[in-house]
Design a protein around this motif. Structure first.
Motif, mmCIF file in Angstrom:
data_model
loop_
_atom_site.group_PDB
_atom_site.id
_atom_site.type_symbol
_atom_site.label_atom_id
_atom_site.label_comp_id
_atom_site.label_asym_id
_atom_site.label_seq_id
_atom_site.Cartn_x
_atom_site.Cartn_y
_atom_site.Cartn_z
ATOM 1 N N GLU A 95 27.915 -25.508 0.857
ATOM 2 C CA GLU A 95 29.172 -24.958 0.104
ATOM 3 C C GLU A 95 28.688 -23.952 -0.822
ATOM 4 O O GLU A 95 29.758 -23.138 -1.329
ATOM 5 C CB GLU A 95 29.720 -26.257 -0.298
ATOM 6 C CG GLU A 95 31.128 -26.090 -1.000
ATOM 7 C CD GLU A 95 32.293 -25.229 -0.041
ATOM 8 O OE1 GLU A 95 33.088 -24.498 -0.398
ATOM 9 O OE2 GLU A 95 32.042 -25.494 1.142
ATOM 10 N N TYR A 96 27.671 -24.527 -1.674
ATOM 11 C CA TYR A 96 27.017 -23.485 -2.784
ATOM 12 C C TYR A 96 26.764 -22.088 -2.553
ATOM 13 O O TYR A 96 27.347 -21.249 -2.902
ATOM 14 C CB TYR A 96 26.021 -24.118 -3.437
ATOM 15 C CG TYR A 96 25.310 -23.509 -4.179
ATOM 16 C CD1 TYR A 96 25.758 -23.000 -5.382
ATOM 17 C CD2 TYR A 96 24.124 -22.658 -3.948
ATOM 18 C CE1 TYR A 96 24.970 -22.237 -6.489
ATOM 19 C CE2 TYR A 96 23.124 -22.020 -4.716
ATOM 20 C CZ TYR A 96 23.684 -21.552 -6.213
ATOM 21 O OH TYR A 96 22.937 -20.902 -6.815
ATOM 22 N N ALA A 97 25.974 -22.006 -1.181
ATOM 23 C CA ALA A 97 25.831 -20.619 -0.437
ATOM 24 C C ALA A 97 26.910 -19.986 0.268
ATOM 25 O O ALA A 97 26.750 -18.806 0.090
ATOM 26 C CB ALA A 97 24.341 -21.041 0.265
ATOM 27 N N CYS A 98 27.747 -20.622 0.709
ATOM 28 C CA CYS A 98 28.612 -20.160 1.737
ATOM 29 C C CYS A 98 29.947 -20.444 1.544
ATOM 30 O O CYS A 98 31.065 -19.985 2.449
ATOM 31 C CB CYS A 98 28.258 -20.555 3.158
ATOM 32 S SG CYS A 98 26.435 -20.021 3.651
ATOM 33 N N GLY A 99 30.303 -21.134 0.569
ATOM 34 C CA GLY A 99 31.849 -21.573 0.508
ATOM 35 C C GLY A 99 32.846 -20.560 0.329
ATOM 36 O O GLY A 99 33.839 -20.824 0.566
ATOM 37 N N ASN A 100 32.576 -19.295 -0.192
ATOM 38 C CA ASN A 100 33.489 -18.450 -0.250
ATOM 39 C C ASN A 100 33.460 -17.495 0.881
ATOM 40 O O ASN A 100 34.229 -16.180 0.864
ATOM 41 C CB ASN A 100 33.322 -17.564 -1.687
ATOM 42 C CG ASN A 100 34.556 -16.681 -1.832
ATOM 43 O OD1 ASN A 100 35.711 -17.440 -2.045
ATOM 44 N ND2 ASN A 100 34.356 -15.589 -2.469
#
Length: 707
Positions: A77-82
């Motif tokens: 989620e930190y790396a790809c959440g957006n």
């Protein structure tokens, strides 16, 4: 990859599963135009260009991140959440992720290459490029958003293949219909009917069968087809209703036809769900050695009797499916007719996606022509040498793992180290000029009908299948050391370990952002391309490769003690990944089916990090080595942290409900859990991000490790 132990003595089964390319790359940002890897200027201009590029690319990486999430809590989620909000606008019926989106980058490059007439003259492919240009222009000028399902060209093809009872009514004869024959005709145009054909990726490249995947936009199974209000039902109903309306079928008749197809699917699922992907029954039956004579018709229609497979485990399955088809002949014919239409339907939602579709058809149908142009303009010797050096660094890391693995006994370790020492490494593509030239010249046989794009598209589909089957149909003209056609194709976003000739292959198409760029810091290169290479190298030393020696011959070299040690450690991975629940569909990851890929992910990540550390140590010890800046401007991460961010962002993705069910047949875990599973087993990650025990990425002290 996960292969049932019962198949370990079936070479064709092993080859089919094992010689598929395993890892792709992700999308190059639309904001940064695709360009040659060699187009950076020299001197000060080069340094400024690189600095500007790195700043721009770092912003793109940041756009995918969800900085409100702590990396130790949920690194995916930190790396790809957006990613779902930041991804480039492209149309796809499949899930979106960075790896698969790389095809759009190749589409952009292909558009450029279609205009390289002088380069085509130099390479002696002008006539073939002219055919590609003519098809491209015809495709751009066609009405594709509103699919002309009722075009006479499509209806004539359907009728010559088996008929369309929903349209033909009483003139369709059920007694003359054969689902096997119609499925054979469909494969000639790239549509998968009720016989799902693939090619064994080793000489003589014979056809190989798997159970079919039923449905259109949404692959159906018993769970998602339980009621008429499910998304699986709605999407498939909508697709079929659209095709039938095009033929002016009455609403009452449409409902009747669709009800018939769903009834057939439900009965067919009772059969297909009793067999695995290799047509092996989960429960032994009396018909296990039975023959299915109708396959002779299939080979006659699809293969002209050439290259008939000697290893076919699907005959028992076909016998069971035949009983279902006999009960639903009209529904089967209607389903297959609409599957053929589905193959020709661009399925576009807006006209703005038409260029991507048209150029994608060319790239996929005429790959060796485009590849000639691509390799001449977009692949440099400097790149080849740098990547080859990375491969060698990864091999050193693998060798260290082989030396340290305590579960390998001495006898197996000797064989493992011998096998590592004999790996062949290739960057770019392999060479077979005679075969490639023949494949390119075949383009001249493609007939473009100026006043009928439907006919042109039918011609292209038949040409494409003939090209895909070329080595299979002409195997008698080739030597038995001929490799699969795809190994000679550089312009593909693939890296692979090829079990038969014991080689690691990094294709040229993968060597562009966001997998690789010469200006990148080494920390990012090793986190992306290094991981992919490490993943593939690990496949050379898993349960299937243990049956092949250093020369690529079938010769099991693991001892019983080594096998026992492997099984114990493998169980850890199976348990770990099986505990991941996919909340969108309420189903767990299949830890057994995905075990070999999960092991390769974990081993590849660890080896890539060790290789990176070794590489940086060598740089520090060599005073003449040009030092590189190991961080990205604007991203507040140290080099080790950037390494793991690059790895995770390979798998940034967006799924719809139907994509989860489609992916459940895949030997890879869902993208999110590929990241979370590997990261949570990595001591290097825990140290890089200083994650405490009990955090999301290190919930407990015990972790899984094989290599």
């Amino acid at each position: 990859m996960s292969i049932p132990k019962i198949f370990t003595n079936n070479l064709s089964s092993i080859l089919l599963w094992w010689i598929l390319f395993l890892v792709s790359v992700m999308q190059f940002p639309v904001e940064i135009r695709a360009r040659s890897l060699t187009d950076v200027t020299d001197g000060t201009d080069e340094e400024q260009s690189s600095a500007d590029y790195l700043k721009s690319y770092a912003e793109h990486m940041k756009s995918y991140m969800n900085l409100s999430v702590e990396p130790c809590d949920n690194f995916y989620e930190y790396a790809c959440g957006n990613y779902p909000l930041a991804k480039a606008d492209h149309f796809s019926l499949n899930r979106r992720n960075n790896i698969m989106d790389q095809t759009f980058t190749l589409n952009d490059i292909t558009v450029q290459l279609l205009g390289r007439t002088q380069l085509a003259e130099t390479l002696n492919v002008s006539r073939e490029l002219d055919v590609a240009q003519r098809f491209y222009n015809a495709c751009l000028g066609a009405e594709l958003v509103r699919f002309s399902a009722a075009d006479p060209a499509y209806l004539n093809l359907i009728r010559s293949s088996g008929g369309f009872p929903a349209v033909d009514g009483a003139s369709w004869n059920a007694y003359e219909f054969s689902w096997v024959n119609m499925s054979a005709h469909l494969t000639n145009y790239g549509a998968q009917g009720l016989i799902h054909e693939e090619l064994v990726a080793a000489y003589p490249f014979e056809p190989f069968f798997r159970p079919p995947k039923l449905g259109f936009d949404y692959i159906v199974d018993t769970i998602n087809l339980a009621g008429n209000d499910s998304r699986a039902f709605r999407l498939n109903d909508e697709r079929m209703r659209g095709y039938l309306k095009a033929y002016n079928v009455s609403q009452e008749r449409i409902t009747e036809v669709i009800d018939g197809v769903f009834a057939f699917w439900r009965d067919a699922l009772d059969v297909t769900e009793e067999y695995n992907d290799l047509c092996e029954s989960f429960e032994s039956t009396e018909d296990d050695e039975a023959e299915f004579p109708q396959l002779g018709n299939y080979y006659a229609i699809a293969w002209n009797g050439v290259n008939i497979t000697k290893h076919n485990e699907c005959e028992t399955f076909f016998l069971a499916l035949d009983k279902v088809c006999t009960r639903h002949p009209e529904a089967v014919a209607n389903y297959l007719a609409m599957k053929l239409l589905y193959e020709f339907d661009a399925k576009l939602t807006e006209a703005k996606y038409q260029q991507d579709y048209c150029v994608g058809l060319i790239r996929e149908s005429m790959p060796f022509l485009i590849d000639k142009l691509y390799m001449a303009e977009h692949f440099s010797e400097e790149t080849r040498l740098e990547v080859l050096a990375m491969v060698m660094e990864l091999r050193k890391s693998l060798r260290k793992s082989l030396e340290e693995a305590e579960w390998l006994d001495d006898e197996s370790r000797v064989e493992a180290l011998l096998k590592e020492s004999t790996i062949k490494s290739s960057v770019g593509s392999l060479k077979n000029e005679a075969l490639i030239d023949r494949l390119v010249r075949e383009i001249s046989s493609l007939k473009i009908v100026e006043d009928s794009f439907a006919t042109t598209k039918i011609n292209l589909a038949r040409y494409r299948i003939n090209t895909d089957r070329f080595s299979s149909l002409h195997f008698e003209e080739m030597t038995n050391d001929t490799l699969p056609q795809t190994t000679y194709l550089g312009m593909q976003v693939q890296a692979s370990y090829y079990i038969i000739d014991h080689s690691i292959n990094v294709m040229a198409g993968i060597l562009q952002p966001p997998i690789y760029h010469r200006a990148w810091p080494d920390s990012l290169k090793f986190g992306t391309l290094g991981f992919i290479v490490g993943h593939e190298l690990t496949h050379g030393f898993d349960s299937t490769s243990s049956m092949f020696d250093s020369k690529g011959n079938v010769n099991p070299w693991w001892t019983k003690n080594t096998q026992r040690g492997f099984d114990i450690r493998t169980h850890c991975f199976i348990k770990q990944y099986s505990n991941y629940t996919i909340p969108e569909i309420g189903v767990n990851v299949n830890g057994i089916k995905t075990k070999d890929e999960n092991i390769a992910d974990n081993g590849g990540l660890r080896q890539a990090f060790v290789a990176y550390q070794s590489h940086m140590k060598q740089q520090l010890e060599d005073p003449e080595q040009k030092k590189t800046i190991e961080q990205m401007p604007g991203i507040d991460l140290n080099p080790d942290q950037l390494f793991f961010l690059g790895f995770a962002q390979l798998f940034c993705s967006e799924f719809k409900e139907e994509h989860y069910y489609k992916h459940m047949t895949n030997v890879h875990a869902i993208d999110k859990y590929r990241v979370l599973g590997s990261i949570s087993n990595s001591d290097d990650f825990v140290q890089a991000y200083n994650c405490p025990l009990g955090s999301g990425m290190r919930p407990e002290n015990k972790t899984c490790r094989l290599w």
